[in-house]
Write a protein that holds these residues in place. Structure first.
Motif, PDB file in Angstrom:
ATOM      1  N   ASP A   3      -9.083  -2.459  -0.485  1.00  0.00           N
ATOM      2  CA  ASP A   3      -8.368  -1.474   0.109  1.00  0.00           C
ATOM      3  C   ASP A   3      -7.356  -0.562  -0.566  1.00  0.00           C
ATOM      4  OD1 ASP A   3      -7.418  -0.252   2.533  1.00  0.00           O
ATOM      5  OD2 ASP A   3      -5.919  -1.798   3.029  1.00  0.00           O
ATOM      6  N   ILE A   4      -6.587  -1.375  -1.433  1.00  0.00           N
ATOM      7  CA  ILE A   4      -5.526  -0.731  -2.373  1.00  0.00           C
ATOM      8  C   ILE A   4      -6.271   0.017  -3.346  1.00  0.00           C
ATOM      9  CG2 ILE A   4      -3.879  -1.438  -3.904  1.00  0.00           C
ATOM     10  CD1 ILE A   4      -3.034  -2.194  -1.402  1.00  0.00           C
ATOM     11  N   ILE A  45      -7.152   3.903  -2.628  1.00  0.00           N
ATOM     12  CA  ILE A  45      -5.947   4.744  -2.746  1.00  0.00           C
ATOM     13  C   ILE A  45      -6.280   5.894  -3.877  1.00  0.00           C
ATOM     14  CG2 ILE A  45      -3.603   5.336  -2.596  1.00  0.00           C
ATOM     15  CD1 ILE A  45      -3.201   2.692  -1.667  1.00  0.00           C
ATOM     16  N   ARG A 105       0.624   4.199  -2.835  1.00  0.00           N
ATOM     17  CA  ARG A 105       0.218   5.662  -2.651  1.00  0.00           C
ATOM     18  C   ARG A 105       1.129   6.474  -3.170  1.00  0.00           C
ATOM     19  NH1 ARG A 105      -3.471   7.239   1.034  1.00  0.00           N
ATOM     20  NH2 ARG A 105      -3.845   5.328   1.749  1.00  0.00           N
ATOM     21  N   LYS A 108       0.896  -1.288  -0.171  1.00  0.00           N
ATOM     22  CA  LYS A 108       0.024   0.040   0.151  1.00  0.00           C
ATOM     23  C   LYS A 108       0.770   1.217  -0.175  1.00  0.00           C
ATOM     24  CE  LYS A 108      -4.137   2.020   2.273  1.00  0.00           C
ATOM     25  NZ  LYS A 108      -5.368   1.849   3.391  1.00  0.00           N
TER      26      LYS A 108
END
Length: 491
Positions: free
Chosen positions: A385-386, A389, A362, A358
């Protein structure tokens, strides 16, 4: 009363016409052709020997009417025919074989002797694109095992194959043989524009650079820092692919030294691909500072050291950034305030990459914060979740998702509703995105898109239901807004 014909006058048109033998020959030849078309042709009439009658010579008749055409006209005719007829056309005659060879511009060499003996240039005198990779391999043809890669195909013998050896390196021609072939190629193809070569040396590349000033695209396989010294002589080089290492096939090293040599020698580069190359912040910074015209940069299975990502900000005119088969991006990119950004970047492409870290993802999005098109294809680790971003990318207009098996409809919705400029959406083969999970908010967003391709799985019915509705093609003004947007969004 006399019936004898009158003698022609000395100045009569008939006598003047007879004196002009060239005109008379053409007329007689035309009459002979017309007579042949009105009666069955016999072998004796098809190829009569030239003879004289009353001082006039009849031209020899031929069965191949195309032989009356000059090469330039016949070349134009052959160039209009499809490529599928190229082989059959070359079998008509030796003349057609030679003319068809003059139309060939691209060749993939399979026999190195064909190049060294200069028969390649006799057969194909107008080549502009030559691929020498497969011709540089001398694998045993009697083996029943064919090893295929996107670079080349060759046969291997498991009985004599030493353990731990690289499959491709055992069958490569020696560097001296490669250089000899490159010198012959440079002398025979001065108008060369694209070259693909394996295991070349600095001197071999210099010979090509001296004789082929119009070369614009170069692809080097198994190259190292020393080989890159020869690239500086290519003054008009615009597209460069460096394939230093391919796991299991061959291995070489391109480090910051080679990248710096490349940057200082190839200042007119527009596209650059680094495949299996090592390097760090210094090498990428040198490329960004020296190659001011660079618009497309590709990293394939890169082996860059930590912290290299911050050097991308020096590529001030970069428009496309691609990552192919990369196991990592940058495990230690450093503080975000030191990363900078690429102000002109428009397209970000991931294919067959592992996007599990991650922090590195980011950091990359910080550098690419102004990107307009973002593409994910067959990437591992791209979960909700990834993917969340990407909400920081406020200028995205096009999103393409293909082969992302863990991303769900909830994760997709969270991102796309945050993009106020989104116009195109493409979702292909993302099995966890279900039609039943599409919310009213996401459905309304679909109706505002200019382009929508929705095939997340084989059971998806949304695409079939959209047929005829115009959704994804004409925009929201063609739909009746039956729902309250503020109520749906909670605004």
């Amino acid at each position: 009363m006399s019936c004898s014909p009158e003698k022609p006058n000395g100045n009569s048109p008939l006598k003047l016409w007879i004196k002009n033998k060239k005109v008379l020959n053409n007329v007689l030849f035309t009459m002979r052709l017309q007579s042949l078309t009105k009666q069955p042709q016999t072998p004796s009439l098809m190829t009569p020997r030239p003879h004289k009658t009353e001082g006039f010579t009849f031209p020899e008749l031929v069965s191949d009417k195309t032989s009356l055409l000059p090469d330039e006209i016949l070349l134009q005719i052959l160039s209009k025919l499809p490529d599928s007829q190229r082989n059959s056309n070359s079998l008509v005659s030796k003349r057609w074989l030679n003319l068809q060879g003059r139309l060939v511009k691209s060749v993939k060499l399979l026999d190195w002797n064909f190049l060294v003996s200069s028969r390649l240039f006799v057969r194909f005198p107008n080549l502009v694109h030559v691929d020498l990779v497969e011709g540089s391999l001398t694998s045993p043809r009697n083996s029943g095992i064919l090893c295929t890669h996107k670079v080349a195909s060759f046969y291997v013998d498991t009985d004599t194959e030493p353990k731990g050896s690289l499959a491709c390196e055992r069958f490569m021609l020696h560097i001296d043989e490669i250089d000899l072939g490159l010198r012959n190629l440079a002398n025979g193809c001065p108008n060369l524009r694209r070259l693909v070569v394996l295991n070349a040396s600095e001197m071999g590349l210099l010979s090509v650079a001296e004789e082929c000033p119009t070369l614009q695209e170069l692809e080097l396989h198994r190259c190292n820092d020393q080989v890159l010294r020869g690239i500086a002589a290519f003054q008009n080089l615009q597209i460069l692919r460096l394939i230093a290492n391919i796991d299991g096939f061959y291995s070489s090293v391109v480090s910051d030294v080679g990248l710096t040599i490349l940057a200082q020698g190839c200042k007119r580069l527009v596209k650059l691909e680094l495949n299996g190359c090592q390097g760090s912040y210094d090498g990428i910074r040198a490329i960004g500072q020296c190659c001011q015209m660079l618009e497309e940069l590709t990293f394939c299975d890169h082996k860059m050291e930590d912290g290299w990502l911050a050097a991308l900000s020096y590529c001030e005119n970069l428009k496309t950034l691609r990552f192919l088969s990369c196991k990592t991006i940058d495990l230690n990119p450093g503080p975000h305030e030191h990363l900078g950004s690429c102000p002109t970047l428009e397209r970000l492409h991931f294919e067959k990459c592992q996007l599990r870290d991650k922090q590195s993802v980011r950091a990359l999005f910080v550098v690419c914060q102004g990107v307009k098109d973002i593409i994910f294809k067959n990437c591992w680790g791209l979960n909700n979740d990834i993917f969340s971003i990407t909400t920081d990318l406020r200028s995205v207009k096009l999103l393409s998702l293909e082969g992302c098996p863990v991303l769900t409809a909830a994760g997709l919705e969270l991102v796309v509703i945050s993009w106020m400029e989104i116009q195109s959406l493409r979702v292909i083969s993302c099995n966890k995105i279900k039609d039943t999970e599409i919310s009213p908010v996401l459905s309304y967003l679909f109706s505002t898109l200019k382009d929508l391709q929705w095939r997340p799985d084989t059971k998806s019915l949304l695409s079939a239901n959209l047929v005829g509705s115009g959704m994804g093609k004409r925009g929201a003004k063609f739909f009746k807004k039956t729902c309250d947007w503020k109520a749906l969004t909670g605004a």
